[in-house]
Design an enzyme around this catalytic site. Structure first.
Site, PDB file in Angstrom:
ATOM      1  N   CYS A 383      -1.883   0.866  -6.617  1.00 39.21           N
ATOM      2  CA  CYS A 383      -1.860  -0.638  -5.964  1.00 39.21           C
ATOM      3  C   CYS A 383      -3.432  -0.983  -6.085  1.00 39.21           C
ATOM      4  CB  CYS A 383      -1.270  -0.337  -4.910  1.00 39.21           C
ATOM      5  SG  CYS A 383      -0.580  -1.957  -4.226  1.00 39.21           S
ATOM      6  N   HIS A 520       4.047   1.987  -6.975  1.00 35.20           N
ATOM      7  CA  HIS A 520       3.762   3.132  -6.011  1.00 35.20           C
ATOM      8  C   HIS A 520       4.572   4.593  -6.463  1.00 35.20           C
ATOM      9  CE1 HIS A 520       1.263   1.678  -2.707  1.00 35.20           C
ATOM     10  NE2 HIS A 520       1.996   0.464  -3.131  1.00 35.20           N
ATOM     11  N   GLU A 522       4.529   7.441  -5.768  1.00 36.89           N
ATOM     12  CA  GLU A 522       4.716   8.486  -4.796  1.00 36.89           C
ATOM     13  C   GLU A 522       6.064   8.419  -4.138  1.00 36.89           C
ATOM     14  OE1 GLU A 522       2.184   5.425  -2.791  1.00 36.89           O
ATOM     15  OE2 GLU A 522       2.620   6.111  -4.644  1.00 36.89           O
TER      16      GLU A 522
END
EC number: 6.3.4.2
Length: 559
Positions: A383, A520, A522
């Site tokens: 990001c 993102h 994750e």
């Protein structure tokens, strides 16, 4: 018919209700049940999207674009059910809905009150989260109620679930209560009085716990469990010891061995096969038997609270397990990094710059990206981490010395990063915004797909298409992409409609592993598979460590 398990907490916050709820869900899922989890947050914010990470920790984003509590990340990592907007709601959302109904005249002139209107709305939200009457309907819905019993904010939620349990009738709901059993070093003993009082306070509300999960720094002896049972009106087999462990992945086995899942199934009159927790045992073995270690420098803004990067921490550890390595994360405040001392990052095997908002610490992140690029250290920017890598490249390679983001300098003459004004949201609707739009609920959110260019590092990881979750307002400015490409930056993924930049990287003949992603990743990592991007990043870190050690033999790593 869906059965419900309500999970509450007492004495103090941060006891681990989220982990306990997710662990119970994992055990029930291993018994063959379809399970979901719902988180009720008693704060008045509509969602955590505008809350400081220091106040709330990470904001977890779902596929359908909800900004939610970080506990939903634990839920997705522990069970196979994907979370949705309906799996997390707040006091703010409840009151907003009730007030909108009142303005429309839905209450037909009645006086709108906490009971029954607020409590009824809470129950409707819970049913929606459980997917009642839809394709999302489950066998068991575990409802975690945030806050602590006794807090004024939690009272409407506790009253709502009390009513809901009464209306559903016997054997359709169960209550699990977490409490704290402190060890008093001066006395050399565990103290059960706080747990006795919180169980009493819960009963005063009208809720009798079916199981007590007693958090402590050590296992609770049988005589103390018997004492808790006597004073809390919970059978002794329902007093479960939940002590500190070195990895959260041990908790499902811990709770199962004390019979929590059997107790819940008996209470709910559910017949299931025995729990199968072998994969959890294998996971714990992998955690405890790494073959090597790798050190990652995480250069961020919110490093004083590790919960700010909860999913990111877990994703790195998952990737470590896939590569049979222990991942050591050092958190470095980007405000402390300057071009003069950035060389202190040289001792790390890779550098990761996570997301964030605002100008504070940005120049430190840019210095870290430059150090990684020039020193050929593996770099992953997420990001904002992608944006600072783009700014750094524009300044020091493409010759745009004043390059910046309009987020940090609205008057910059070279806005290589700028505000997105139009995009397609996760549900397919076209959204617009400008500089005067509200902060809350106006970001590009949720799962978005992008085309990946063949022959790139990104393509070797993702293939032709990448679908990942987003949470951002700013994006690489399309007006500067040609200049950046001409200077050697590879734009390896673009969105299919707006042609927004999703992935940037350096050619592998220039840098062994340098990548920035606007999304993102994750949020989609799991302990079973890791995530392809993080798996590749940790492998690159291991390779860099081997090269730095003079070509030492590298143990087998799996990306």
């Amino acid at each position: 018919m869906t059965k419900f398990v309500f999970v509450t907490g007492g004495v103090v916050s941060s006891l681990g209700k989220g982990i306990a709820s997710a662990s119970l869900a994992a055990i029930l899922e291993s018994r063959g049940l379809k399970v979901t989890l719902i988180k009720l947050d008693p704060y008045i914010n509509v969602d955590p999207g505008t809350m400081s990470p220091f106040q709330h920790g990470e904001v977890f984003v779902t596929d359908d674009g909800a900004e939610t509590d970080l506990d939903l990340g634990h839920y997705e990592r522990f069970i196979t059910t994907r979370m949705r907007k309906a799996n997390n709601f707040t006091t703010g959302q409840i009151y907003k809905t009730v007030l909108e109904k009142e303005r429309r005249g839905d209450y037909l002139g009645k006086t709108v009150q906490v009971i029954p209107h607020i409590t009824n709305e809470i129950q409707e939200y819970i049913k929606r989260g459980a997917g009642l009457g839809t394709a999302h309907e489950v066998d068991v819905a575990i409802v975690e109620i945030g806050g602590t019993v006794g807090d004024i904010e939690s009272l409407p939620f506790l009253e709502a679930v009390r009513q809901m349990s009464l209306r559903m009738g016997p054997n359709n709901s169960a209550f699990v209560h977490l409490s704290y059993v402190p060890w008093i070093a001066a006395a050399g003993e565990l103290k059960t009085k706080p747990t006795q009082h919180t169980a009493k306070e819960l009963r005063a509300i009208g809720i009798q716990a079916d199981a007590l999960l007693c958090r402590a720094d050590r296992p609770i002896p049988d005589d103390e469990r018997a004492k808790i049972s006597l004073f809390s009106n919970v059978p002794e087999w329902g007093v479960i010891s939940m002590w500190d462990v070195d990895t959260i992945y041990k908790v499902p086995r811990m709770l199962h061995e004390q019979g929590l899942d059997g107790l819940i199934c008996d209470k709910l009159r559910i017949n299931t096969p025995p729990a199968k927790l072998q994969r959890w045992d294998e996971l714990v073995y992998e955690v405890e038997h790494p073959q090597q270690e790798v050190s990652i420098a995480m250069v961020g803004k919110y490093v004083d609270l590790s919960d700010s990067y909860k999913s990111l921490n877990e994703a790195l550890r998952h990737a470590g397990m896939k590569n049979h390595a222990r991942v050591k994360i050092d958190y470095i405040d980007s405000e402390t990094i300057s071009p003069q001392d950035v060389s202190r990052l040289a001792k790390y095997d890779a550098i990761l710059v996570p997301g964030g908002f605002g100008q504070r610490g940005v120049e430190g992140k840019i210095s870290a990206a430059r150090f990684a690029r020039e020193g050929k250290v593996p770099y992953l920017g997420i990001c904002l981490g992608m944006q600072v890598a783009t700014i750094e490249y524009a300044r020091h390679v493409a010759g745009l010395k004043n390059a910046n983001s309009t987020e940090f300098d609205p008057e910059t003459p070279c806005p290589v990063i700028a505000l997105i004004t139009e995009w397609k949201d996760a549900d397919g609707t076209v959204k617009t915004r400008n500089e005067k739009s509200d902060l809350g609920g106006t970001m590009r959110l949720g799962a978005q797909s992008s085309d990946v260019s063949a022959g790139t590092l990104a393509h070797s990881i993702y293939g032709d298409v990448v679908t990942e979750r987003h949470r951002h307002r700013y994006e690489a400015n399309v007006n500067y992409l040609d200049e950046l490409r001409a200077a050697g930056l590879v734009i390896s993924a673009l969105t299919q409609r707006e042609h927004l930049t999703e992935i940037v990287e350096l050619p592998q003949d220039v840098h062994p592993w340098f990548m920035g992603v606007q999304f993102h990743p994750e949020f989609k990592s799991t302990p079973w598979s890791g995530h392809p991007l993080f798996n590749a990043f940790i492998k690159a870190a291991l390779d860099h460590k081997a090269r730095s050690a003079g070509g030492a033999k590298n143990l087998k790593a799996v990306a």
